[in-house]
Design a protein around this motif. Structure first.
Motif, PDB file in Angstrom:
ATOM      1  N   GLY A 147      67.346  16.007  52.260  1.00  0.00           N
ATOM      2  CA  GLY A 147      66.430  16.094  53.410  1.00  0.00           C
ATOM      3  C   GLY A 147      65.070  15.507  53.100  1.00  0.00           C
ATOM      4  O   GLY A 147      64.462  14.831  53.947  1.00  0.00           O
ATOM      5  N   ALA A 148      64.587  15.758  51.893  1.00  0.00           N
ATOM      6  CA  ALA A 148      63.246  15.287  51.543  1.00  0.00           C
ATOM      7  C   ALA A 148      63.208  13.765  51.486  1.00  0.00           C
ATOM      8  O   ALA A 148      62.323  13.127  52.076  1.00  0.00           O
ATOM      9  CB  ALA A 148      62.826  15.893  50.201  1.00  0.00           C
ATOM     10  N   THR A 149      64.163  13.177  50.794  1.00  0.00           N
ATOM     11  CA  THR A 149      64.149  11.718  50.614  1.00  0.00           C
ATOM     12  C   THR A 149      64.314  11.007  51.946  1.00  0.00           C
ATOM     13  O   THR A 149      63.623  10.018  52.222  1.00  0.00           O
ATOM     14  CB  THR A 149      65.260  11.317  49.618  1.00  0.00           C
ATOM     15  N   LEU A 150      65.209  11.514  52.793  1.00  0.00           N
ATOM     16  CA  LEU A 150      65.378  10.864  54.097  1.00  0.00           C
ATOM     17  C   LEU A 150      64.104  10.973  54.928  1.00  0.00           C
ATOM     18  O   LEU A 150      63.786  10.074  55.709  1.00  0.00           O
ATOM     19  CB  LEU A 150      66.576  11.471  54.834  1.00  0.00           C
ATOM     20  N   ALA A 151      63.357  12.069  54.772  1.00  0.00           N
ATOM     21  CA  ALA A 151      62.102  12.205  55.535  1.00  0.00           C
ATOM     22  C   ALA A 151      61.054  11.190  55.099  1.00  0.00           C
ATOM     23  O   ALA A 151      60.296  10.667  55.918  1.00  0.00           O
ATOM     24  CB  ALA A 151      61.552  13.626  55.387  1.00  0.00           C
ATOM     25  N   ALA A 152      61.008  10.905  53.805  1.00  0.00           N
ATOM     26  CA  ALA A 152      59.912  10.071  53.288  1.00  0.00           C
ATOM     27  C   ALA A 152      60.270   8.607  53.108  1.00  0.00           C
ATOM     28  O   ALA A 152      59.373   7.767  53.005  1.00  0.00           O
ATOM     29  CB  ALA A 152      59.436  10.641  51.948  1.00  0.00           C
ATOM     30  N   ALA A 153      61.572   8.283  53.078  1.00  0.00           N
ATOM     31  CA  ALA A 153      61.996   6.957  52.641  1.00  0.00           C
ATOM     32  C   ALA A 153      61.266   5.793  53.321  1.00  0.00           C
ATOM     33  O   ALA A 153      60.773   4.880  52.622  1.00  0.00           O
ATOM     34  CB  ALA A 153      63.510   6.813  52.803  1.00  0.00           C
ATOM     35  N   PRO A 154      61.139   5.772  54.635  1.00  0.00           N
ATOM     36  CA  PRO A 154      60.548   4.586  55.245  1.00  0.00           C
ATOM     37  C   PRO A 154      59.095   4.350  54.849  1.00  0.00           C
ATOM     38  O   PRO A 154      58.586   3.243  54.975  1.00  0.00           O
ATOM     39  CB  PRO A 154      60.657   4.879  56.756  1.00  0.00           C
TER      40      PRO A 154
END
Lengths: 328, 328, 328, 328
Positions: A147-154
């Motif tokens: 969840g964290a990585t998908l939130a910040a990736a862009p």
């Protein structure tokens, strides 16, 4: 395709079986459990009564016979099974932490030396799909890092500091009764835990680095009075301001072709039971708030494992995963 | 001392009556409500049946007769009552937002021009006790700024950036049924709201400035499936690292004489129904995590208002406020 | 087969769409809502984002074009649509109360004269399957009568008195915010309501009579802090004692061929989101306790409606209904 | 008066301390716990931090020095302490089951022979106040029998059959983590347990007999997703019909002078944390529904124990027990 679930008596085992019931190509034919050997699966996973007529078998035997295996055992245990599975040509997704990190980081994080390391793709398909394709062994990510990585990736490449403030449901603490998941310690309450040094931080940092970020990364999880779900509020301090329209466009572009990422104001209830990750973003200029919601047992574990299996085997990526979230 | 509660039919009115039942010097003799005029107080606050035999009266009359008043009406309404109360020499704590901010900031924050401004102490006793003493009118702080400011205060002067990630129970949304407090939208779920621009941010910034801080200040609240309570996770990025022992000592020194601040790992359940604020702190070097837990209706509203009354009137500061938290 | 859902913006409308996504023969092509006309379905049912690209249309038009319709509008409204639907040859399941009772009982129960009565099968398939087959219009049972009747049916003929003590989740109160479903009125609490005269009692009595029972029948529902589900504890006082083994055998025989009735100790969590009804029975001799658990929105509404559709149309009875309960 | 709590580390021990903090005549000076000996009370009951500076002592010593003792240890343990306490003239309320039933019924109910029986008043003050006065040892009732008996008492003599359908919060299962109180087994769910043979049934029958009733008595409890509270729905089948007005008058007359019984529509939230028992009654003619709500840890345990102490010692009966319920 015949599926074996190694360690099938816990929550992730139960959800693997639940979700695979709707898969068009795969069937669970083996569910192992040391503790429950001989018991029927539906005597432990009573929600599955009438839907699954397997019995738990002993995971120690080398006679596990399947085309594909899910390792749903604890870290440090999973590494004991991988040699056998590989030798016998059984493709595998490992839901434990054993192959997510290089051995030195693993040892530092988990306090145990790795006994059987090899490099495996990190199974976050939205970021590592190409590595997963064609692989025969994939390390399924941790629930918080997903969840964290998908939130910040862009925005990862533009970030100076990333603070993940996560809130998880109780199923993340496992099925065995402890003070942590005792009802009266959780209900109508909230607390932070592992404020600064949670094991999943290593994965989060590794993924930010993979995304080209040199940001400082911090993580504090909290325990919610909720059965399932992780909401991660990513407080992202940027090197340069990014305005709202630009931020939204970055996320739309990044996730345009991703079936499981939906750009809408996230709530845990609206992803419950499903493999979706809902994300939205709001800008204050130099600080961005990006929030993601996943079901920790699905996109954070079993669903993502099936998504990886589908990619590895060339199936439709959402086969077995189109069940709608159960709301309310 | 006779107490009037102006606007007594909501949650904060109910809790003022509940807590004042145990006060040794004060008695509620007047409870007003436009909507419930004529009804018995215990027909609305049914938990108080057998303990309070008042009827709601009309707040519009100038005949409110009391030694002390609590304004428990919405912002923009409170300012209409203050002239009358002051003229008649009735000391007052205002639980609304109307006197917490200078008029320009108030107008910017609430989108309404102030009609009747005067300067009042900001009723956070742990920080403004001396101003409150001897005052006849005190502005009770918002619920979020109370927990947030107490979490960060000892480190405020050393901070570069302060991010308050708060999680509140549903009673903060008031008693009137709306989509926000509809059970199935909240239970077994979590969401963020007002991600970047919540009204309470103005108070938080004002308090940091009062404490000598020039830190950037950010705030994102979340709605929890919990009746009462606010847990605030303050992510504090420091100008220089502070190690764990030093951080703990700063908090111990700062709150050594504060009855209502308890330094222990905070959970919402363990402050439930009480005026306590539990705080703990953990250092990662340059990032500090400080977490506070309060009951939003007590330390975040009615209890703190009584604490202010006690200081204003020279009573024991915890009179009416020694009820222990109800756990579980 | 093209499906129209008349009144699709509520909880039962949402669950009809959710479940029909997995049906092999049917597709929702029309979702009406007076209130939400023009809005996308996934802006209201946000859990369905990415899964449904319909917009709500106006239910008043006679242009609803479908092979099959579900009426998911309130009682007294449904009866206004039936003439049009029948005239146009659209098979229908009515989820409202309008065709569950004879007109005299309907008027007595709901206080409204029926404007457009005709006799329709009562859509509880485990009891009325033969009447449902080949019918073109079926009255879907109420949520409480479904769980209650299935709990008592095998013993109905031997009962002297049947007391249904039911406990329902909050979704039964509908989606509109009211004091009944306000979070703080429900969470961490419980209350009884309509202690003696709930409207569903008429259906319960009718079904007992159909089953050949002359028992006195009583019903008291309670409101649980739970999203979904009805647990009914049927206290059955028998004319003659029935011992445990005999009671169990009666239930096994009665439900031997029923896919959706599972004989196991019922909990709400283990039927969550599914069409299953879990039942168990325990004897004290002359008093039997029979407990059933259903999801009020599925077996108590939308799932049972689809089960009826499948029977009416000759589909596999569990088509669209094999999703496993989501536990935890 | 100095108070000793024998077995003070559980929920009832914690609530005894919490409530006695507000008692005008009594002070807890000794809190024993075998498991927590040497630990501070507020390290276990963290809600009491700042309010209690005792340490747990060893219960085995004969050096417990107090004027009054509460036995808050499990049944079969309490009976080991009574001889010592009596010999040393320490008045006692026993919160366990050890002195509630005659030895033959005790053995039948609990499967253990009584080692040290003597007759003690049954400490339900609303029914046995005169026996309690002047006694030096009182058996505090079970939580379920308290709520159930108070619900049915005014009609007991007229009843043919009494069915108690009770719903309890999780704190009734104790503080030790087990599958029963594991969060995900309870939250968003409901189940019945001990459907026909719960141990508390013996007390319920004994009380009905004491009240002159020859009614059949049945009892089924359920486990709620709630921290505290028991709601009992008493389905009372009468020998002769009693109309609504008459039923209400019976309850009003019966409880006219009882501070802790409030006649209003009961909800668990509105008695939370308090010693109140809210009751209401509704007639269907020959069937009466009487519903009671108590806090299982207060009126169902610790609060009632203090009420008994007050009666035994000639204090004001509600001393230490006037804290208002915490709603919401």
């Amino acid at each position: 395709m015949d599926i074996a679930i190694i360690g099938a008596s816990g929550f992730t085992g139960g959800d693997l079986i639940r979700l695979l019931l709707t898969h068009s190509q795969a069937e669970v034919t083996c569910a192992t459990s040391r503790k429950e050997e001989g018991a029927t699966v539906d005597s432990v996973h009573r929600n599955l009564k009438g839907l699954c007529d397997l019995k738990f078998t002993d995971p120690e035997t080398r006679t596990v016979d399947a085309d594909f295996a899910f390792l749903a055992v604890p870290h440090t245990v999973a590494m004991n099974y991988t040699a056998d599975l590989m030798e016998r040509g059984i493709k595998t997704v490992d839901l434990s932490a054993d192959y997510r990190l290089p051995p030195d980081v693993y040892e530092e994080t988990y306090g145990v030396a790795h006994k059987n390391y090899f490099k495996a793709p990190y199974g976050l398909p939205e970021i590592h799909r190409e590595e997963i394709k064609g692989s025969s062994f994939v390390a399924n990510p941790g629930c918080f890092p997903t969840g964290a990585t998908l939130a910040a990736a862009p925005l990862a490449g533009m970030a100076e500091t990333v603070i993940y403030d996560s809130k998880t449901g109780v199923s993340g603490a496992g099925v065995a009764p402890t003070a942590t998941n005792q009802y009266t310690n959780v209900a109508d309450s909230l607390k932070a835990y592992k404020w600064t040094n949670h094991r999943h931080l290593s994965e989060m940092k590794q993924e930010l680095a993979f995304l080209g970020s040199d940001a400082d990364c911090h993580f504090t999880p909290h325990l919610l009075p909720v059965n399932r779900g992780i909401l991660t509020t990513a407080h992202i301090l940027l090197k340069e301001p990014v305005e709202q329209a630009e931020a939204e466009k970055l996320y739309e572009d990044y996730y345009r072709n991703e079936f499981f990422v939906r750009l809408q104001n996230p709530t845990l209830a609206e992803v419950r039971g499903s493999n979706f990750c809902d994300i939205a973003v709001e800008s204050e200029g130099r600080r961005i708030v990006a929030v993601s919601a996943i079901d920790n047992l699905v996109k954070g574990a079993s669903g993502q494992a099936i998504q990886n299996m589908n990619i590895m085997c060339g199936y439709r990526e959402n086969d077995g995963l189109v069940n709608a979230p159960v709301f309310p």
